[in-house]
Design a protein around this motif. Structure first.
Motif, PDB file in Angstrom:
ATOM      1  N   ASN A 179       0.833  -1.215   0.000  1.00 39.53           N
ATOM      2  CA  ASN A 179       0.000   0.000   0.000  1.00 39.53           C
ATOM      3  C   ASN A 179       0.862   1.257   0.000  1.00 39.53           C
ATOM      4  N   TRP A 180       1.829   1.302   0.907  1.00 39.57           N
ATOM      5  CA  TRP A 180       2.649   2.505   1.015  1.00 39.57           C
ATOM      6  C   TRP A 180       3.561   2.687  -0.195  1.00 39.57           C
ATOM      7  N   PRO A 196      -7.533  14.259  -3.632  1.00 39.51           N
ATOM      8  CA  PRO A 196      -8.331  13.096  -3.204  1.00 39.51           C
ATOM      9  C   PRO A 196      -7.522  12.050  -2.445  1.00 39.51           C
ATOM     10  N   LEU A 197      -6.287  11.837  -2.853  1.00 38.39           N
ATOM     11  CA  LEU A 197      -5.447  10.864  -2.148  1.00 38.39           C
ATOM     12  C   LEU A 197      -5.037  11.374  -0.766  1.00 38.39           C
ATOM     13  N   LEU A 198      -4.856  12.666  -0.649  1.00 38.91           N
ATOM     14  CA  LEU A 198      -4.463  13.232   0.640  1.00 38.91           C
ATOM     15  C   LEU A 198      -5.617  13.237   1.643  1.00 38.91           C
ATOM     16  N   LEU A 199      -6.851  13.197   1.163  1.00 42.36           N
ATOM     17  CA  LEU A 199      -8.008  13.190   2.069  1.00 42.36           C
ATOM     18  C   LEU A 199      -8.033  11.959   2.966  1.00 42.36           C
ATOM     19  N   VAL A 200      -7.572  10.835   2.454  1.00 44.17           N
ATOM     20  CA  VAL A 200      -7.603   9.596   3.247  1.00 44.17           C
ATOM     21  C   VAL A 200      -6.296   9.332   3.987  1.00 44.17           C
ATOM     22  N   SER A 206     -10.714   3.783   6.004  1.00 43.22           N
ATOM     23  CA  SER A 206      -9.906   4.640   5.133  1.00 43.22           C
ATOM     24  C   SER A 206      -9.427   3.866   3.914  1.00 43.22           C
ATOM     25  N   TYR A 207      -9.115   2.601   4.107  1.00 41.18           N
ATOM     26  CA  TYR A 207      -8.725   1.769   2.968  1.00 41.18           C
ATOM     27  C   TYR A 207      -9.906   1.549   2.023  1.00 41.18           C
ATOM     28  N   LEU A 208     -11.099   1.439   2.584  1.00 41.41           N
ATOM     29  CA  LEU A 208     -12.288   1.309   1.733  1.00 41.41           C
ATOM     30  C   LEU A 208     -12.527   2.585   0.926  1.00 41.41           C
ATOM     31  N   TRP A 209     -12.401   3.729   1.566  1.00 42.67           N
ATOM     32  CA  TRP A 209     -12.562   4.990   0.859  1.00 42.67           C
ATOM     33  C   TRP A 209     -11.471   5.173  -0.198  1.00 42.67           C
ATOM     34  N   MET A 262      -7.785  -5.739   0.154  1.00 43.90           N
ATOM     35  CA  MET A 262      -7.443  -6.892   0.975  1.00 43.90           C
ATOM     36  C   MET A 262      -6.988  -6.470   2.378  1.00 43.90           C
ATOM     37  N   THR A 263      -6.317  -5.333   2.491  1.00 44.84           N
ATOM     38  CA  THR A 263      -5.912  -4.824   3.800  1.00 44.84           C
ATOM     39  C   THR A 263      -7.141  -4.566   4.671  1.00 44.84           C
TER      40      THR A 263
END
Length: 119
Positions: free
Chosen positions: A20-21, A52-56, A67-70, A111-112
């Motif tokens: 992910n990271w 949008p990526l920074l929002l989560v 947060s992973y779902l969003w 998956m996370t």
């Protein structure tokens, strides 16, 4: 769950977090290079692509499964746009890389979230 099953999930979760990271950082770096350093990019498009990526990001730093779902929902926009761009003739390598990073991040984030809820 047994200890063996928990260990397997914990190992998968650790690998997914690294993935992910890596993909998240790769997307942010790709947007920065593409919009700030290559000809034809603009600061406006960099902001539009990264906000949008920074929002989560706060939820991802705390490893909240929601947060992973969003993030998955947000990534659907990037995936759709990059598929269209990849199919257009004369597009650069950045669009293929964007598709690869977005898809990989989508599946690893999905998956996370699942594995976090199982623990």
């Amino acid at each position: 769950m047994t200890d063996s099953a928990n260990n397997k999930i914990a190992r998968k979760l650790r690998i997914a977090h690294y993935l992910n990271w890596a993909c998240y950082s790769g997307l942010m770096l790709l947007f920065a290079v593409r919009n700030l350093f290559l000809p034809g990019g603009s600061l406006k498009w960099w902001v539009v692509q990264t906000i949008p990526l920074l929002l989560v990001l706060p939820g991802l730093l705390r490893s909240h499964y929601r947060s992973y779902l969003w993030l998955c929902f947000i990534l659907l926009l990037y995936i759709t746009a990059s598929i269209v761009d990849v199919m257009m003739p004369g597009r650069g390598w950045q669009h293929g890389l964007l598709l690869l990073l977005s898809l990989t991040l989508f599946f690893s984030a999905m998956m996370t979230s699942r594995w976090q809820r199982m623990q």
